[in-house]
Design a protein around this motif. Structure first.
Motif, PDB file in Angstrom:
ATOM      1  N   ALA A  71     -15.082   6.130  -1.792  1.00 36.58           N
ATOM      2  CA  ALA A  71     -14.161   7.262  -1.875  1.00 36.58           C
ATOM      3  C   ALA A  71     -12.737   6.828  -1.549  1.00 36.58           C
ATOM      4  N   LEU A  72     -12.630   5.754  -0.752  1.00 32.09           N
ATOM      5  CA  LEU A  72     -11.301   5.263  -0.378  1.00 32.09           C
ATOM      6  C   LEU A  72     -10.530   4.743  -1.594  1.00 32.09           C
ATOM      7  N   ILE A  73     -11.288   4.335  -2.605  1.00 30.93           N
ATOM      8  CA  ILE A  73     -10.646   3.813  -3.813  1.00 30.93           C
ATOM      9  C   ILE A  73      -9.646   4.837  -4.353  1.00 30.93           C
ATOM     10  N   PHE A  74     -10.073   6.085  -4.377  1.00 38.88           N
ATOM     11  CA  PHE A  74      -9.231   7.124  -4.989  1.00 38.88           C
ATOM     12  C   PHE A  74      -8.073   7.504  -4.082  1.00 38.88           C
ATOM     13  N   ALA A 108      -2.255   6.966  -3.473  1.00 33.32           N
ATOM     14  CA  ALA A 108      -1.089   6.414  -2.772  1.00 33.32           C
ATOM     15  C   ALA A 108      -0.263   5.554  -3.713  1.00 33.32           C
ATOM     16  N   GLU A 109      -0.961   4.753  -4.522  1.00 34.09           N
ATOM     17  CA  GLU A 109      -0.252   3.897  -5.472  1.00 34.09           C
ATOM     18  C   GLU A 109       0.494   4.746  -6.496  1.00 34.09           C
ATOM     19  N   LEU A 110      -0.150   5.819  -6.944  1.00 37.43           N
ATOM     20  CA  LEU A 110       0.476   6.676  -7.951  1.00 37.43           C
ATOM     21  C   LEU A 110       1.698   7.380  -7.363  1.00 37.43           C
ATOM     22  N   GLU A 111       1.585   7.785  -6.108  1.00 36.11           N
ATOM     23  CA  GLU A 111       2.717   8.434  -5.444  1.00 36.11           C
ATOM     24  C   GLU A 111       3.927   7.513  -5.441  1.00 36.11           C
ATOM     25  N   GLN A 112       3.691   6.249  -5.150  1.00 33.11           N
ATOM     26  CA  GLN A 112       4.790   5.287  -5.142  1.00 33.11           C
ATOM     27  C   GLN A 112       5.382   5.131  -6.533  1.00 33.11           C
ATOM     28  N   ARG A 113       4.500   4.967  -7.517  1.00 32.53           N
ATOM     29  CA  ARG A 113       4.979   4.695  -8.870  1.00 32.53           C
ATOM     30  C   ARG A 113       5.705   5.883  -9.477  1.00 32.53           C
TER      31      ARG A 113
END
Lengths: 234, 232
Positions: free
Chosen positions: A203-206, A211-216
């Motif tokens: 579940a941590l994957i998502f 978090a990565e998407l928020e940055q991008r």
């Protein structure tokens, strides 16, 4: 928002979404967006299911009107107080998917980690370049490798080859592996994080992905500028 | 062996063109992850009334079931899929297997020269003995060196899949890999002969109305190796 006629977003959560109105009904003339949105037990998450695609397809909708209706839809969502809309499309960058992608700020490109699937990456990038020349402002958040098989050399090689060819910010660091728990979650109709009382590690994957998407997408900066942090002691 | 078959320069150029519109900052490794639990654990998110009947898992594609598939196991699975397709009426039943009439292949005289010329000489020698057949020559990276691209799609797919499976088998490191024999949906027979040449593994793939004989396979393999090894 589920724009895929197969309706996977809704069907991954509840059988009843099959009978609900949704995206295609809005496209076909339903004016009341609030009537179509389904609340969930997560107060910050609402879903617009696919709707009655076949019924709407029989009535038909004007292809020229699609961009306008999409703009109306997003405006209605903003008026409702929605911060972020995630739109799921059918596979392929054509037809309705093309219109939806062009209406978005960012596009995530899921890519199965299999040789046959990844061979379409050049075509996908060419299509996105064409969107750009046609005036669409959509940016690429990144290519997301999915169904990565950790015990398959071929699958790993596919990922490695793409990472070697593409700039780092064109590919998500996080990948989505192929795991039984995802099938179980779909069977149960829950997100994988809610599969058990103690969420499974995958579940941590998502969370990482979010978090990565928020940055991008610059969402992290927006959140940091509006939220303050209380001291732990005072 | 490149598996993606992608022109790296083309993809890099396309990606650079699109990057001008992407967010400049790369994801920070210290990016915050939301930790607050907003869900009441005692209630489910949305549950169906009762679990749906789960479809039969596709055993053929679950990698964890076959840690080291051997070639025979791979062939058995393909045959099982084919049998089910025949039973379902999706493809016609297998045509009676007829062995190709044994036409003696004359000794091959390898000629030096450019690779296309060597392959042309090989094909000119082999074709008369293989009645109504089509020959393809494919290297281990999946590049077609001889044969019609229009009709090579299924052959290439079969070669790549079989090649991947045979490389996963430890036997491939110690023994000559047996030719692949497969009956196509059209009723024709496919034989793929791996040949270890000085330019690497090259596969001679033959589609024919009848089975290619073992002696012909041996002769074809020796001839292609000799063609590639001929001194300049």
């Amino acid at each position: 928002m589920d724009t895929d006629p197969q309706g996977g977003v809704g069907l991954s959560l509840a059988r009843s979404t099959r009978t609900k109105q949704g995206f295609y009904d809005f496209l076909s003339g339903e004016r009341d967006f609030n009537k179509l949105v389904l609340p969930t037990r997560l107060p910050e998450l609402q879903i617009l299911p696919t709707g009655q695609y076949d019924h709407c397809a029989r009535r038909g909708w004007s292809a020229q009107e699609v961009p306008v209706r999409l703009a109306d839809l997003l405006r209605a969502a903003e008026l409702r107080g929605v911060d972020c809309v995630i739109m799921d499309t059918a596979a392929g960058l054509n037809g309705m998917s093309e219109s939806v992608v062009k209406a978005c700020d960012y596009v995530i490109l899921p890519q199965q980690a299999e040789p046959l699937a990844v061979r379409s990456v050049p075509h996908m990038l060419e299509t996105l370049s064409r969107f750009r020349t046609e005036g669409a402002g959509v940016k690429v958040a990144g290519i997301l490798m999915t169904m990565v098989m950790g015990d398959s050399q071929i699958s790993q090689k596919v990922v490695a080859e793409l990472r070697a060819m593409l700039p780092r910010d064109m590919m998500f660091e996080q990948v989505v592996p192929r795991l039984n728990s995802f099938l179980e979650a779909s069977a149960m109709g829950v997100p994988v994080a809610l599969l058990k009382k103690n969420p499974p590690p995958e579940a941590l994957i998502f969370d990482q992905l979010a978090a990565e998407l928020e940055q991008r997408a610059g969402l992290a900066q927006e959140r940091e500028s509006t939220e303050s942090h209380a001291s732990l002691l005072d | 062996m490149q598996v993606s078959w992608i022109d790296a320069d083309q993809v890099t150029a396309l990606a650079e063109g699109l990057r001008r519109g992407t967010v400049a900052n790369s994801p920070s490794p210290d990016a915050e992850i939301g930790t607050a639990s907003l869900i009441d654990d005692s209630t489910s998110f949305v549950f169906p009334d009762e679990p749906e009947h789960l479809p039969e898992p596709m055993a053929e594609v679950m990698a964890e079931e076959a840690p080291q598939p051997v070639l025979n196991d791979f062939r058995a699975r393909l045959q099982a899929i084919r049998d089910r397709a025949i039973q379902a009426g999706l493809i016609p039943a297998q045509m009676p297997v007829i062995a190709m009439p044994e036409v003696e292949l004359l000794p091959f005289d390898p000629q030096a020269g450019a690779v296309p010329d060597r392959l042309a000489a090989f094909i000119d020698w082999a074709l008369p003995a293989l009645t109504d057949s089509e020959i393809f020559i494919v290297d281990d990276q999946g590049d077609l060196h001889w044969g019609s691209p229009a009709s090579s799609g299924l052959v290439l797919s079969a070669i790549m899949a079989w090649g991947a499976a045979s490389r996963m088998s430890a036997l491939a490191a110690y023994e000559t890999v047996e030719p692949l024999r497969q009956t196509l949906a059209t009723g024709r027979h496919l034989a793929v002969i791996p040949c270890a040449t000085r330019l690497g593994i090259m596969h001679v793939a033959i589609t024919s109305p009848q089975l290619v004989q073992e002696r012909q396979i041996t002769a074809l393999r020796s001839a292609l190796v000799a063609a590639m090894d001929a001194d300049d």
